[in-house]
Design a protein around this motif. Structure first.
Motif, short mmCIF file in Angstrom:
data_model
loop_
_atom_site.label_atom_id
_atom_site.label_comp_id
_atom_site.label_asym_id
_atom_site.label_seq_id
_atom_site.Cartn_x
_atom_site.Cartn_y
_atom_site.Cartn_z
N SER E 41 52.86 11.07 -2.01
CA SER E 41 53.99 11.06 -2.52
C SER E 41 54.95 11.77 -1.43
CB SER E 41 54.34 11.87 -3.91
OG SER E 41 54.15 13.30 -3.31
N PHE E 42 56.32 11.24 -1.48
CA PHE E 42 57.19 11.72 -0.31
C PHE E 42 58.18 12.74 -1.09
CE2 PHE E 42 56.12 8.52 2.70
CZ PHE E 42 55.40 7.61 1.92
N TRP E 44 61.65 15.48 -0.09
CA TRP E 44 62.55 15.55 1.07
C TRP E 44 63.88 16.26 0.28
CZ3 TRP E 44 62.62 11.69 -1.86
CH2 TRP E 44 63.84 10.97 -2.07
N LYS E 45 64.89 16.47 0.96
CA LYS E 45 65.86 17.02 0.40
C LYS E 45 67.20 16.31 0.72
CE LYS E 45 64.31 22.05 0.86
NZ LYS E 45 64.77 23.20 1.26
N ILE E 46 68.22 16.36 -0.28
CA ILE E 46 69.67 15.74 0.14
C ILE E 46 70.83 16.62 -0.35
CG2 ILE E 46 71.20 13.82 -0.47
CD1 ILE E 46 69.03 11.98 -0.92
N ARG E 47 71.48 16.87 1.00
CA ARG E 47 72.56 17.71 0.47
C ARG E 47 72.29 19.03 -0.25
NH1 ARG E 47 77.95 15.66 -0.38
NH2 ARG E 47 78.51 14.76 1.57
N GLY E 48 71.00 19.55 -0.01
CA GLY E 48 70.93 21.05 -0.40
C GLY E 48 69.94 20.94 -1.57
N ASN E 49 69.39 19.73 -2.20
CA ASN E 49 68.79 19.65 -3.58
C ASN E 49 67.58 18.89 -3.01
OD1 ASN E 49 70.89 20.66 -5.20
ND2 ASN E 49 71.79 18.51 -4.83
N TYR E 51 64.32 16.68 -3.34
CA TYR E 51 63.81 15.36 -4.22
C TYR E 51 62.48 15.25 -3.63
CZ TYR E 51 68.80 14.75 -5.17
OH TYR E 51 69.89 15.19 -5.46
N LYS E 52 61.85 14.48 -4.40
CA LYS E 52 60.34 13.91 -4.18
C LYS E 52 60.37 12.77 -4.55
CE LYS E 52 56.59 15.89 -6.31
NZ LYS E 52 55.70 16.76 -6.84
N ILE E 53 59.79 11.80 -3.89
CA ILE E 53 59.58 10.32 -4.42
C ILE E 53 58.12 10.22 -4.78
CG2 ILE E 53 59.71 8.02 -3.93
CD1 ILE E 53 61.99 8.15 -2.77
N ASP E 54 57.70 10.38 -5.85
CA ASP E 54 56.28 10.22 -6.13
C ASP E 54 56.07 9.11 -7.06
OD1 ASP E 54 57.24 11.30 -8.29
OD2 ASP E 54 55.90 12.89 -8.43
N LEU E 55 57.08 8.22 -7.46
CA LEU E 55 57.33 7.16 -8.07
C LEU E 55 57.75 6.05 -7.22
CD1 LEU E 55 59.08 8.31 -11.17
CD2 LEU E 55 56.72 7.76 -11.14
N LEU E 56 56.51 5.01 -6.89
CA LEU E 56 56.85 4.05 -5.93
C LEU E 56 57.09 2.69 -6.89
CD1 LEU E 56 54.28 4.84 -3.40
CD2 LEU E 56 56.74 5.19 -3.23
#
Ligand SMILES: Nc1ncnc2c1ncn2[C@@H]1O[C@H](COP(=O)(O)OP(=O)(O)O)[C@@H](O)[C@H]1O
Ligand SMILES: Nc1ncnc2c1ncn2[C@@H]1O[C@H](COP(=O)(O)OP(=O)(O)O)[C@@H](O)[C@H]1O
Ligand SMILES: Nc1ncnc2c1ncn2[C@@H]1O[C@H](COP(=O)(O)OP(=O)(O)O)[C@@H](O)[C@H]1O
Lengths: 113, 406, 406, 406, 113, 113
Positions: E41-42, E44-49, E51-56
């Motif tokens: 899974s991937f 990372w963060k955006i604007r302080g929060n 996130y994780k992409i484990d749903l492809l």
């Protein structure tokens, strides 16, 4: 094997995923749906035509597991996805006759391990 | 005397700045969750309509009318009485007074629209309209008067704000922080993922904002020519440097160069150069922009650490960026670029920096306090926040009866 | 002396051309598969930021600074030293030098961004940035100098390129072809369907490109008036004729009039009229545009037959269209429209066509060769292509950690 | 003599008006069902290309060429013969004739594109093109000649239409109503929900329309300065007032403030102020706009009651709004704002209102009748409507072989 | 009858459709889903929060066929959709009690012919 | 319980919902799908590549009801969603072993009441 279908509130997906992971259930498939249940519906008009929103955005999760795990999976989802408010959604369990892992061709419970 | 070239440039600039508010709507909509896209767009769109009407009625007169003690303008120009095709040489000698008023109207519109990002996804639409009217009247008009109005106390003190770093960005950024704290976090903040609905919309918004900002800063010369061109140039360079800086900071810090980061960085650079754009040259612009990217990136992360749900980071970008821009103007200003300006710290004049800091402090204090009062007031009177169930379903359906299919 | 009207027009034109690069991003994003939409947008967006910074540092000076033997400019204007509010009469006598520099900056930005379409959906972001910097420095700046720089050898030879047919379109189109061949096809090219994610985005992009092109060609008059108006007019007519021609060609050939075809046709017409826009009248514009639609349509189909995966058909549109435009300038140019131009073949002057062909050949050869070297070099140094698994998942998630929800 | 500032302003205005037609495409696409988004966009996009070509060939000459009895222009300017860089003082003394022609071209483009909304989602593309050509030639060109052509009978009568309330909006609005009635309702109209595909696209379209309208009305001064500024100002205020009025009307009537309502209201206000924008001041603009929001809202609801499937309410917005604007010009016109205008009813001159009503009646009658004939004719000749199965599947796939994935 | 559910890589849809066609299986229903399996899974963060992409992104295909054809359909899909890399997806087979063609009201295997 | 799956034309959703409501069937879940059946397909090219649209937009409805209601639900949908033209869609009925209301944890037929 069984397929557990759950219709949940979209914002609780992370919660549900985390709870499932904790007990080792990792594989799943999700998609956006709209659902109608007991919730209030919204009706209004645009440019002269009547519209009603009685279908609200939900997420559906499908998880295939071995027979004996199905109720545990359902319980995990139920407790993670429940807010106590109308619109929390439903879980359905159906029977799966065969499962195949596309990559290897493995069949049966092996395929969803 | 009206000059056709100058008027053409400022009219075009006004049109460009007008487009920024829908642009901001797309930027914010892209950062919001899918179920609140329409609500955010609508809040920005209706800000255009609402502020324009109150600006014509009383806003312009309060901000730019004959000064009452340097604090606020009088109501002599209520309903734009006397604001016509002849120039008002107090403000701009070569363009119609109505052109100047229009250009300023677009600034008055976007400023409260910026605050929308702070409490996105959780306020009721009606009370939001009330907030808009009160904030514009009680916060924007006075601060605009202080800084730009003939007789305004900050203007008289010699504070420099070429295109609204203080008036637009600090005021909205600080107000955003206060509003977010008073209104409280979104349900699930910190525990659910709150995914931006669309990087595509974010880039669309950032592109339109960047485009419009050429009018925002370039048009603030209020004439076509070398000064407008300088403002345009430094605006473009600062935005570019900041986009790269934020992207690289995020890349190092979090492993991926994100498009939302690059877009946010560009906006941060645009914000920071705004007050300085008529007073600094291209080299300073690259420095101001580059640092803006890093400072605002840090601001956003700091905000997250503090647990304040300024949902779309208005404070981190506009509050921090605007403050840095006001200070940077005090550091880098160069009177050879604009004789109507002054030299800054680097050219041996520390006093300008002092004046700039007074302007910053006054704006922080006034905007922060007034926003606190207005938000509390509106909340008491009519209830600002939606019901939890409505927040869960999303504002698009519950507030507007609309939703995004595609 | 700075003229307010001329400056207003060129500043607005610069803003319009700036908007073209995000516009191009939408055009390309719409043609890409859904999983690569963000990546394509990001590549275009970051090209704005990156090229702007290097343009201010060294690019402008290399392209327009004092000539070194007609091949490249010197670094005298590094960091925009001396590029200020006074006109530089060598380039444009009635607008600030900074305005001219800005207008040219926007051309420098969009040119490498055009190449993005050639290797869309399969290159790593970091190495892409390196490519961008090298290409802009080593390919764009020299060619711009040859054609537009005072002392540039093609300019001295009398080659006509009003708004960049050679400098912008041939250079990017040929480079695209080379880059696509060196980098190789996308996984599954020719066997999977690669569906454009969004005709809506394609139309948005084409609309913004068309709009911006009025500045691209009209602004290249570097003054407001009859010549700018002529360029604007022929631009609009050529785009229209080409959109119709491509649409009809596709309709006959494949059975349906596609919106992507009409949009691509419009771009082809805009490309082809670019070099000619200050030298031909409306009747010629209809012919140049109509033929551009058909030639570029054929170019795209030829490219597909050859099995080169120039994914979004940069060569077919910009390479073919730009070449046709340069030749068409040699055929249709009319000195009565622009005394600074020359007559073409149809008005009895075959020599212009010869000079145009020299310009075309030199640009094909130089851009092709240098791009080959740069792509090979970047690939060796840091590896240009993503891993197969990343390509399958898509660049949005794997390169940028972002994806399109809506 | 060509003035650089005036030319800059009118060229920019032409560019802005050009952008309105893609903008209209987004507005209409957002209001359409998802399966017809591409088709609507394509119809608007191809209107740009098609009308531009016929305008250059014969349209401009028919509309503005030497008058034949006040009814139609001659073909002396076929192919834009003689339309060059020199001003034509009959129309505009300080801008190139080609600039005037271009500005007018953009009006000629958007007018038939407006009608697209009436029969959206159910006509075949080829026959639509035929309709476009016929309508533009037989309806638009004559009406433009009557009102704006030197020697045109309505112009000679003293009818005021600053920027096309009659020529553009009444003509298209009435034609829309007639076309919708002749072509008939969409399958399932009144029994299926026909959900707008995207409020986001609606807001994008409305934003671009509003932005472009500054050129539409402001540019109609054909010079930069006080009159252009006045037109810009009243345009902005009327749009704002109308957006609020429509939103509030819908809120009261149907319970929710909808973004589509606010956007539609803005367009209604823009339409209504169009004929008046060079003749009235800001206070009148607020009244005209506010009433436009309410009248057009009522018009749309009336249309629904009548069971006419003018799918995207072209008549309700443009027909009603344009008619109200023409009448409002007769009521509020003020010669002190524009000496080339006249005083209206409120300033003691009822005769202007009479003339305005003649213009309205003539346009309703002529546009309505001719559209009836053209639609019937096209339908007989080639069949205008798609097959039921194609309508069910959607025009995107069946007409264009394309569809919206994202 | 049986319903064959297959979660596949989106880019292999054409391949799968073609292979099915060749053996006469034409009717099917597909939709976009997101799936989590063994793939990396991937995050990372955006604007302080965070996130994780484990749903492809994946595609799901549903095909209803007669009992005896289900395994053949599964095999066809498995071989067309397999790349040998993690993330190729799964096939599940479930039982369908009744099928109805809406147009005619026909029931049973006739309905999916 | 049974799950009734119906693939219908998108424009008939309102009609179907209304007909179901009339007989008291309120809860349902819908989502967008694309389907291929006997309908003509469309093929064309874009920018040099061949495309074919044989998947047309459809809507899928899922309704879980008690065993004895399944056929009635199927009938209602069939009559509301039928136009008599090719492409009207299909209805499938499958068996559901368990249903759970997430909000309350209720199980069995109670959960879908
Ligand atoms: N009979 C049903 N069949 C299929 N899905 C259902 C059914 N009833 C409800 N759902 C799904 O469950 C969601 C929540 O249902 P609702 O009745 O609002 O919640 P609750 O169970 O809390 O009363 C609905 O939006 C719908 O997607
Ligand atoms: N237990 C499961 N239930 C439902 N879907 C699953 C399950 N496991 C995997 N999937 C689906 O299959 C896809 C591929 O699974 P993955 O484990 O990555 O592949 P592989 O089988 O090659 O190891 C996932 O993205 C998910 O959509
Ligand atoms: N065997 C099948 N399995 C799953 N879905 C199917 C099957 N056959 C058809 N469908 C679905 O039903 C829709 C309509 O099918 P089609 O054959 O066109 O209609 P008809 O039944 O009227 O001939 C298709 O678009 C597809 O979504």
């Amino acid at each position: 094997m069984k397929m557990v279908h759950a219709v949940i509130r979209p914002e609780l997906l992370e919660e549900v995923k985390r709870s499932l992971e904790k007990e080792g259930f990792y594989g799943l498939t999700v998609y956006d749906v709209r659902g109608r249940g007991r919730q209030d519906s919204f009706s209004w008009k645009i440019r002269g035509n009547v519209y009603k929103i009685d279908l609200l955005p939900k997420l559906k999760i499908e998880i295939v597991v071995e027979d004996e795990q199905a109720h545990r999976v359902a319980e995990i989802i139920q407790s993670a996805a429940s807010t106590g408010e109308i619109g929390d959604g439903k879980i359905f369990i159906t029977h799966v006759e065969e499962a195949i892992r596309i990559r290897t061709g493995e069949r049966g419970p092996e395929a969803v391990k | 005397m009206v000059d056709a070239g100058d008027t053409a440039w400022v009219l075009v600039s006004a049109a460009l700045v007008m487009l920024m508010t829908p642009g901001l709507g797309f930027f914010y909509a892209g950062l919001s969750r899918r179920k609140n896209v329409v609500a955010v767009l609508m809040q920005c769109f209706i800000a255009v309509a609402t502020i324009s009407v109150i600006w014509a009625l009383w806003g312009y007169s309060l901000a730019f009318g004959p000064s009452r003690g340097g604090f606020i303008g009088g109501l002599e120009w209520f309903g734009l009485a006397g604001v016509g095709g002849e120039p008002n040489p107090d403000y701009a000698a070569t363009i119609p007074h109505s052109t100047y008023m229009l250009f300023q109207a677009m600034f008055a519109i976007i400023t409260p629209a910026l605050i929308v990002g702070a409490f996105a996804e959780r306020v009721r639409f009606g009370p939001f309209l009330l907030f808009l009217v009160l904030w514009s009247t009680l916060v924007y008009a006075p601060i605009a008067h202080w800084v730009w109005g003939v007789g305004g106390w900050l203007r008289s003190l010699g504070a420099l704000d070429f295109a609204g770093g203080t008036v637009v960005h600090i005021s909205s950024g600080v107000s955003a922080l206060v509003a977010a704290m008073v209104i409280g976090r979104r349900i699930g903040y910190g525990s659910f993922a709150m995914e931006p609905s669309s990087p595509t919309l974010v880039i669309l918004g950032a592109g339109l904002l960047w485009f419009g900002w050429f009018g925002f800063n370039g048009g603030s010369a209020l004439a076509s020519g070398g000064l407008a061109s300088n403002a345009f140039m430094v605006t473009h360079l600062a935005a570019s440097a900041a986009a790269l800086a934020w992207m690289v900071a995020g890349w190092i810090h979090k492993g991926k160069p994100s498009s939302i980061g690059a877009a946010s960085g560009a906006v941060a650079g645009l914000v920071a150069i705004t007050p300085a754009s008529g007073f600094v040259g291209p080299q300073a612009a690259l420095v101001i922009g580059g640092l803006a990217g890093i400072l605002c990136y840090a601001g956003v992360n700091l905000r997250a650490l503090l647990g304040v749900d300024d949902s779309l980071d208005v404070w981190g970008v506009h509050g921090v960026g605007g403050t840095w821009g006001a200070i940077a103007t005090g550091i880098f200003a160069d009177a050879s670029i604009n004789p109507a300006g002054a030299n800054g710290l680097l050219l041996g004049n520390p006093s300008l920096l002092g004046v700039q800091l007074i302007g910053v402090a006054a704006t922080w204090a006034y905007a922060g306090l007034m926003t606190f009062i207005i938000v509390k007031l509106v909340d008491r009177l009519v209830g600002l926040r939606v019901k939890p169930m409505e927040e869960m379903i999303g504002l698009d359906i519950t507030q507007h009866g609309e939703y995004v299919v595609v």
